[in-house]
Design an enzyme around this catalytic site. Structure first.
Site, PDB file in Angstrom:
ATOM      1  N   ALA A 184      -4.508  -1.926   4.598  1.00  0.00           N
ATOM      2  CA  ALA A 184      -5.606  -2.742   3.758  1.00  0.00           C
ATOM      3  C   ALA A 184      -6.804  -1.828   3.476  1.00  0.00           C
ATOM      4  O   ALA A 184      -7.248  -1.123   4.018  1.00  0.00           O
ATOM      5  CB  ALA A 184      -5.987  -3.745   4.755  1.00  0.00           C
ATOM      6  N   GLY A 225      -5.183  -0.142  -1.810  1.00  0.00           N
ATOM      7  CA  GLY A 225      -5.239   0.811  -2.649  1.00  0.00           C
ATOM      8  C   GLY A 225      -4.164   1.755  -2.847  1.00  0.00           C
ATOM      9  O   GLY A 225      -3.516   2.250  -3.761  1.00  0.00           O
ATOM     10  N   LYS A 226      -4.133   2.476  -1.654  1.00  0.00           N
ATOM     11  CA  LYS A 226      -3.104   3.560  -1.520  1.00  0.00           C
ATOM     12  C   LYS A 226      -1.639   3.006  -1.446  1.00  0.00           C
ATOM     13  O   LYS A 226      -0.875   3.768  -1.923  1.00  0.00           O
ATOM     14  CB  LYS A 226      -3.305   4.472  -0.266  1.00  0.00           C
ATOM     15  CG  LYS A 226      -4.747   5.184  -0.206  1.00  0.00           C
ATOM     16  CD  LYS A 226      -5.123   5.944   1.213  1.00  0.00           C
ATOM     17  CE  LYS A 226      -6.521   6.350   1.030  1.00  0.00           C
ATOM     18  NZ  LYS A 226      -7.550   5.475   1.077  1.00  0.00           N
ATOM     19  N   ASP A 286      -1.195  -3.418   8.836  1.00  0.00           N
ATOM     20  CA  ASP A 286      -2.581  -3.834   9.019  1.00  0.00           C
ATOM     21  C   ASP A 286      -2.591  -4.838  10.133  1.00  0.00           C
ATOM     22  O   ASP A 286      -1.871  -5.800  10.180  1.00  0.00           O
ATOM     23  CB  ASP A 286      -3.383  -4.098   7.822  1.00  0.00           C
ATOM     24  CG  ASP A 286      -4.849  -3.717   8.185  1.00  0.00           C
ATOM     25  OD1 ASP A 286      -5.385  -2.577   7.633  1.00  0.00           O
ATOM     26  OD2 ASP A 286      -5.581  -4.746   8.419  1.00  0.00           O
ATOM     27  N   CYS A 301     -12.440   8.753   5.457  1.00  0.00           N
ATOM     28  CA  CYS A 301     -13.720   8.580   4.552  1.00  0.00           C
ATOM     29  C   CYS A 301     -14.801   9.216   5.355  1.00  0.00           C
ATOM     30  O   CYS A 301     -16.036   8.430   5.237  1.00  0.00           O
ATOM     31  CB  CYS A 301     -13.490   7.315   3.936  1.00  0.00           C
ATOM     32  SG  CYS A 301     -13.971   5.913   4.766  1.00  0.00           S
TER      33      CYS A 301
END
Length: 436
Positions: free
Chosen positions: A257, A260-261, A279, A377
């Site tokens: 979740a 995007g990937k 997820d 990230c």
């Protein structure tokens, strides 16, 4: 009849809820914006994001203006004062209008008694701005607008770059797109986009990335509702490119979740044997499904803890595993400035343990010769290079597949892109292959 709260009061309520209850701004803001007239929503969002973006500095400035700290029950009032200082210091609005609207907002928050305090604090800042800002500069947290614990980690991990990392965290992020390769080429989409944004340009190093010069509402993007394009930073797009999945492969997207990937994997590699997206949050997984539906794509979606393998794995191994691990998000602070008040140094210790648990659980699910890509990230070495070094020491059958690239920074294991470099988010990547 009760008055509808003005923009300053609503922004203060949003910031106070983030700070006081530890909820993310993305979770708090939609309900707050629903209370605002359409004409005020952009201002409410600007004030909430801006106040949190500069929160450590604004706190130091407010401390220099108050004779004594406010009580916890007046957290909304404190947020209102911080938002007022943000407007006076960073926005091109009429100062007298800011002060007047902030005093009115105090009344609408049920704190009419504080009107004189709000007026005095904001007007004193105008009169004593140089001295107040000098007081804020006396601490590194105030000067760089980041929590002190995080600055210490950045100084330790990136002694040559920590100031640039902090500066990038205070910037407004660009709006970046990923063109759906199944539907259209990037050059073709750019042609349709330039009527709305002549300054839009390809994102260097990405196959389908575009950076806008001026942010647009997603509904205004050509073909967005039809799945021609998605919003995604270029650094996140690189993760799928590095995974290098091929037709016929079975791929696991762990911690998928908001999807995007997942969407990018399906766009980039038609003919996958299967893509399983996991997820543990069913609501967030529902958003993955909605995103895939807009793109006209399908994957198998399972709500489960990726590390609890016995609960979801069918025993068939994967050729590729993408582990976008939960992390401090220290590389995306410019997009999520609430991280500055929500994260603590102790959180990193727990996150490192969670990352290790996921790596150990998922590694056995990879076929010999297969590859696991670990990415975060984050810019903290404990979550990135040090995590992978420990994993490689514990698994002699694991080998790093070096990332050959000109962008970012080579690490002992993997590669790090720092926030703001080529105007992208901060991201870490490591590709680990299982010996056949």
């Amino acid at each position: 009849m009760a008055m509808r709260p003005n923009a300053r009061a609503l922004a203060a309520l949003a910031v106070a809820e983030v700070v006081g209850q530890g909820r993310s701004l993305s979770a708090v803001l939609p309900a707050v914006l629903d209370q605002a007239p359409a004409r005020d929503r952009a201002l409410v969002q600007e004030l909430a994001y801006g106040t949190l973006r500069w929160y450590p500095r604004l706190e130091a400035m407010l401390a220099a203006l108050l004779q004594k700290p406010l009580k916890d029950k007046d957290r909304d009032l404190q947020a209102l004062l911080l938002a007022g200082l943000y407007q006076l210091g960073w926005l091109s609005l009429a100062p007298h209008g800011i002060v007047h609207a902030s005093v009115e907002a105090a009344r609408e928050l049920g704190k009419g008694w504080a009107g004189k305090l709000v007026n005095a604090v904001l007007r004193n800042y105008q009169r004593q701005r140089e001295a107040v800002e000098a007081r804020a500069d006396a601490s590194e947290a105030g000067r760089y607008a980041h929590p002190g614990w995080l600055l210490q980690w950045l100084q330790q991990d990136w002694p040559q770059h920590w100031q640039a990392i902090a500066a990038a965290g205070n910037e407004r992020p660009p709006m970046s797109l990923r063109v759906n390769a199944r539907r259209q080429g990037r050059s073709e989409y750019l042609q349709s986009l330039r009527a709305l944004d002549p300054g839009a340009e390809p994102i260097a190093g990405t196959e389908q990335g575009i950076r806008l010069a001026t942010p647009l509402a997603v509904e205004a993007l050509p073909g967005f509702l039809d799945g021609l394009v998605s919003v995604q930073d270029g650094a996140a797009q690189l993760a799928v490119q590095l995974l290098a999945a091929e037709p016929g492969m079975r791929v696991l997207d762990a911690c998928a979740a908001p999807g995007g990937k997942t969407g990018h994997l399906l766009e980039r590699t038609p003919g996958l044997a299967e893509l399983l997206a996991l997820d543990q949050d069913p609501e967030r997984l529902r958003r993955v499904g909605e995103n895939l539906e807009r793109l006209g794509l399908q994957a198998r979606l399972v709500a489960a803890d990726a590390a609890a393998v016995a609960q979801w794995w069918d025993g068939r191994p994967f050729d590729r595993i993408l582990l976008d691990a939960p992390c401090s998000a220290s590389g995306v602070i410019r997009r999520h400035p609430d991280i500055k008040v929500l994260r603590r140094a102790t959180d990193v210790v727990g996150l490192v343990a969670q990352q290790q648990r996921l790596l150990e659980a998922l590694w056995p699910l990879l076929v010999p010769g297969g590859m696991l890509e670990y990415c975060t990230c984050s810019v903290l070495r404990a979550e990135n290079t040090e995590q992978l070094q420990a994993f490689l020491r514990a698994h002699p059958e694991a080998r790093e597949r070096p990332i050959t690239a000109t962008w970012g920074h080579a690490c002992a294991v993997g590669r790090q892109r720092l926030p703001g470099e080529q105007d992208m988010d901060g991201f870490y990547y490591a590709c680990i292959q299982k010996q056949a």
